[in-house]
Write a protein that holds these residues in place. Structure first.
Motif, PDB file in Angstrom:
ATOM      1  N   CYS A  87       0.826  -1.212   0.000  1.00 39.70           N
ATOM      2  CA  CYS A  87       0.000   0.000   0.000  1.00 39.70           C
ATOM      3  C   CYS A  87       0.860   1.262   0.000  1.00 39.70           C
ATOM      4  N   ALA A  88       1.939   1.256   0.775  1.00 41.06           N
ATOM      5  CA  ALA A  88       2.804   2.432   0.857  1.00 41.06           C
ATOM      6  C   ALA A  88       3.502   2.705  -0.470  1.00 41.06           C
ATOM      7  N   SER A  89       3.969   1.634  -1.136  1.00 38.83           N
ATOM      8  CA  SER A  89       4.635   1.833  -2.420  1.00 38.83           C
ATOM      9  C   SER A  89       3.659   2.324  -3.477  1.00 38.83           C
ATOM     10  N   ALA A  90       2.405   1.872  -3.405  1.00 39.74           N
ATOM     11  CA  ALA A  90       1.397   2.372  -4.345  1.00 39.74           C
ATOM     12  C   ALA A  90       1.123   3.853  -4.094  1.00 39.74           C
ATOM     13  N   TRP A  91       1.110   4.247  -2.834  1.00 40.62           N
ATOM     14  CA  TRP A  91       0.879   5.647  -2.509  1.00 40.62           C
ATOM     15  C   TRP A  91       2.034   6.525  -3.006  1.00 40.62           C
ATOM     16  N   MET A  92       3.260   5.961  -2.989  1.00 38.50           N
ATOM     17  CA  MET A  92       4.421   6.726  -3.431  1.00 38.50           C
ATOM     18  C   MET A  92       4.511   6.871  -4.939  1.00 38.50           C
ATOM     19  N   GLU A  93       3.733   6.090  -5.669  1.00 36.16           N
ATOM     20  CA  GLU A  93       3.849   6.133  -7.123  1.00 36.16           C
ATOM     21  C   GLU A  93       3.499   7.502  -7.697  1.00 36.16           C
ATOM     22  N   SER A  94       2.750   8.293  -6.954  1.00 41.95           N
ATOM     23  CA  SER A  94       2.437   9.634  -7.432  1.00 41.95           C
ATOM     24  C   SER A  94       3.692  10.469  -7.619  1.00 41.95           C
ATOM     25  N   ALA A  95       4.725  10.182  -6.831  1.00 40.53           N
ATOM     26  CA  ALA A  95       5.997  10.896  -6.998  1.00 40.53           C
ATOM     27  C   ALA A  95       6.895  10.195  -8.001  1.00 40.53           C
ATOM     28  N   LEU A  96       6.859   8.853  -8.011  1.00 43.06           N
ATOM     29  CA  LEU A  96       7.760   8.118  -8.888  1.00 43.06           C
ATOM     30  C   LEU A  96       7.443   8.351 -10.355  1.00 43.06           C
ATOM     31  N   THR A  97       6.173   8.556 -10.678  1.00 43.05           N
ATOM     32  CA  THR A  97       5.793   8.703 -12.081  1.00 43.05           C
ATOM     33  C   THR A  97       5.860  10.136 -12.565  1.00 43.05           C
ATOM     34  N   ASP A  98       6.275  11.061 -11.743  1.00 35.51           N
ATOM     35  CA  ASP A  98       6.392  12.454 -12.156  1.00 35.51           C
ATOM     36  C   ASP A  98       7.603  12.602 -13.070  1.00 35.51           C
ATOM     37  N   PRO A  99       7.403  12.943 -14.351  1.00 41.87           N
ATOM     38  CA  PRO A  99       8.564  13.040 -15.258  1.00 41.87           C
ATOM     39  C   PRO A  99       9.509  14.168 -14.905  1.00 41.87           C
ATOM     40  N   HIS A 100       9.067  15.114 -14.076  1.00 40.73           N
ATOM     41  CA  HIS A 100       9.918  16.237 -13.672  1.00 40.73           C
ATOM     42  C   HIS A 100      10.395  16.083 -12.225  1.00 40.73           C
ATOM     43  N   GLY A 101      10.339  14.869 -11.713  1.00 38.37           N
ATOM     44  CA  GLY A 101      10.704  14.648 -10.314  1.00 38.37           C
ATOM     45  C   GLY A 101      12.189  14.589 -10.055  1.00 38.37           C
ATOM     46  N   GLY A 102      13.012  14.568 -11.112  1.00 36.21           N
ATOM     47  CA  GLY A 102      14.454  14.500 -10.913  1.00 36.21           C
ATOM     48  C   GLY A 102      14.907  13.084 -10.600  1.00 36.21           C
ATOM     49  N   ARG A 103      16.135  12.976 -10.187  1.00 31.86           N
ATOM     50  CA  ARG A 103      16.709  11.674  -9.859  1.00 31.86           C
ATOM     51  C   ARG A 103      16.354  11.290  -8.429  1.00 31.86           C
ATOM     52  N   ARG A 104      15.932  10.033  -8.263  1.00 30.14           N
ATOM     53  CA  ARG A 104      15.446   9.598  -6.957  1.00 30.14           C
ATOM     54  C   ARG A 104      15.965   8.200  -6.635  1.00 30.14           C
ATOM     55  N   TRP A 105      16.159   7.981  -5.338  1.00 31.24           N
ATOM     56  CA  TRP A 105      16.528   6.667  -4.816  1.00 31.24           C
ATOM     57  C   TRP A 105      15.300   6.020  -4.180  1.00 31.24           C
ATOM     58  N   ILE A 106      15.064   4.735  -4.480  1.00 30.94           N
ATOM     59  CA  ILE A 106      14.032   3.942  -3.815  1.00 30.94           C
ATOM     60  C   ILE A 106      14.753   2.832  -3.064  1.00 30.94           C
ATOM     61  N   VAL A 107      14.681   2.867  -1.743  1.00 28.42           N
ATOM     62  CA  VAL A 107      15.442   1.937  -0.904  1.00 28.42           C
ATOM     63  C   VAL A 107      14.487   0.891  -0.331  1.00 28.42           C
ATOM     64  N   TYR A 108      14.776  -0.367  -0.628  1.00 28.36           N
ATOM     65  CA  TYR A 108      14.027  -1.494  -0.074  1.00 28.36           C
ATOM     66  C   TYR A 108      14.909  -2.151   0.981  1.00 28.36           C
TER      67      TYR A 108
END
Length: 501
Positions: free
Chosen positions: A351-372
């Motif tokens: 559920c948390a990763s689905a909620w974060m997808e709003s930021a991950l799919t932003d084409p102008h979000g810049g470079r991001r790290w996703i830590v599992y």
């Protein structure tokens, strides 16, 4: 009793043709000595700066055609006898053989042990510059107490100075919360009785380049993928065809009612629709079979999210607004318990990763790290592995780098039996990691590590003797032994052994 004559080691075969007799070698040395003495005498006879004439030049030692024999090196026919030496002598003869490094662009990690130089790393800077470096994803493995968590945290912290943002969708031990607070980020603690709530059905902002109709279809697809992952995790199996249809129809009915009332659909609405067979059959219309009866197990599985051990966390509107400019966002799931059944943790992370997808799919979000972090606890759940695989595959297009932290390489084998779908997903995640960082492994884990990573015998022996904070970095087939260096402030911030002292 016969005695073999003693043999003396001499360097003369290296400079005179092999096979000439002793008299010839003496004659060559004598002519060389005479020519050297004559040249010195002529040099002393002329004043400083004077140029000798042709008549004063010493006689040539060899004819104009060059030195005769196999030692002349004409036509690549130089033949010298084989010369044997020890490795100590060879090291002195051929010094400074070390990896040249990955360049100076990137985040400082520590010291390259073999090259005695600084080691920096940036997967986005290396992409397209190194042969075989096809993606920015990283696998980090190491036994407990060797410093792999400190490496992940320090690399994330130092990346913020380069304009990166860090998202941690699952923090099962709450270790990332101090790091987020130190950076001015946000940490959301989820658990029974806590005020934090996330609605995984929140719609992501529509990119300007996508039409409204296309974006509505994309949001629907993501919600169906989320609901399917949650149902498979609770049921422990794949969904039947009629269960897929029931989820599809229930989602459409809930979204229609929510849009009419001007609110966002909730998981509780989905569970209520599935638990109402008559309403589900009415929404399905004319269809073969009764959806209400076929979706009975599915309805009970979804009920757990709103009435079971996850009640109060994902069945209400989100209490946190996502800030795309925050340097770090972590989801603290430490209140869900540690041992035993990990289903609640996996459902919360999904559920948390689905909620974060709003930021991950932003084409102008810049470079991001996703830590599992502690990803070994997620390997037994194919539904979540499938969601992770989609992020791995889209990492280049989304501008994200995924970091998966596990203890042992054999953790990947716990995803299922050989040939199973879970095992294939786990091995696919490993294949899509161009960078593998291996800290010390126990002796009984060396075979699994070598087979999964294709390690040489030297590398396998190295990872069994690595000290704390030292790891083997495999970057697109190139190997480095790197000692991770921490600042004293980082050391106090990342200390996971505080309760042991």
């Amino acid at each position: 009793m016969s005695h073999r004559p003693a043999r003396r080691a001499a360097a003369s075969p290296l400079f005179t043709p092999h096979g000439t007799d002793r008299a010839s070698r003496r004659a060559v040395r004598r002519r060389l000595a005479e020519a050297t003495a004559k040249a010195r005498a002529e040099a002393g006879a002329h004043p400083a700066g004077a140029v000798p004439t042709a008549d004063d030049s010493p006689a040539a030692l060899y004819p104009p055609s060059g030195r005769p024999g196999p030692a002349s090196a004409r036509g690549n026919r130089l033949r010298l006898p084989a010369h044997r030496m020890t490795t100590a002598v060879a090291a002195g003869a051929y010094p400074f053989l070390a990896e040249g490094g990955l360049g100076a662009e990137g985040v400082y990690v520590g010291r390259d042990v073999h090259a005695e130089a600084s080691f920096v790393f940036d997967p986005f800077a290396l992409y397209g510059k190194i042969e075989g470096f096809t993606n920015p994803n990283i696998l980090l493995a190491g036994v407990i107490g060797q410093g792999k968590s400190a490496l992940a945290k320090s690399f994330a912290l130092r990346s913020v100075a380069f304009g990166y943002r860090v998202y941690v969708p699952c923090d099962p031990k709450g270790e990332w919360t101090p790091v987020a607070q130190a950076l001015g980020g946000t940490s959301v603690a989820l658990g029974p009785g806590l005020p934090g709530k996330l609605n995984p059905l929140d719609a992501a902002p529509r990119p300007h380049s996508v039409t409204e109709a296309d974006w509505a279809g994309e949001i629907r697809k993501r919600r169906l993928l989320l609901l399917g992952s949650l149902a498979r995790t609770v049921l422990g199996r794949d969904l039947m065809p009629m269960e897929h249809t029931a989820l599809d129809i229930a989602l459409d009915a809930v979204v229609t009612r929510a849009a009419a009332s001007g609110r966002t659909p909730l998981l509780g609405d989905i569970a209520a629709t599935l638990n109402n067979p008559d309403q589900l059959d009415t929404a399905g219309g004319v269809m073969s079979g009764r959806l209400g009866e076929a979706a009975r197990d599915l309805a009970h599985a979804m009920r757990r999210l709103v009435r079971g051990d996850l009640a109060g966390m994902f069945d209400a509107p989100s209490t946190v607004t996502f800030d795309p400019n925050a340097p770090m966002l972590t989801i603290d799931l430490s209140h869900l318990g540690g041992a035993g059944d990990d289903t609640a943790l996996v459902l919360a992370m999904t559920c948390a990763s689905a909620w974060m997808e709003s930021a991950l799919t932003d084409p102008h979000g810049g470079r991001r790290w996703i830590v599992y972090d502690e990803a070994w606890r997620l390997m037994r759940h194919p539904g979540l592995l499938q969601r992770m695989q989609s992020q791995w595959k889209l990492s280049r297009g989304l501008g994200i780098a995924n970091l998966m932290v596990i203890h042992r390489l054999s953790d990947l084998l716990t995803a299922g039996d050989a040939g199973s779908r879970g095992r294939a997903l786990a091995e696919g995640l490993l294949a899509d990691c161009s960078t593998r960082i291996i800290y010390r492994q126990e002796t009984d884990q060396l075979h699994a590590a070598a087979s999964l990573l294709g390690l040489t015998s030297v590398e396998s022996d190295a990872i069994s003797h690595l000290n704390r904070g030292r790891g083997l970095w495999k970057v697109a087939g190139r190997s480095f032994i790197v000692q991770h260096l921490l600042h004293p402030h980082e050391l106090s911030l990342f200390d996971t052994d505080a309760r042991m002292h």
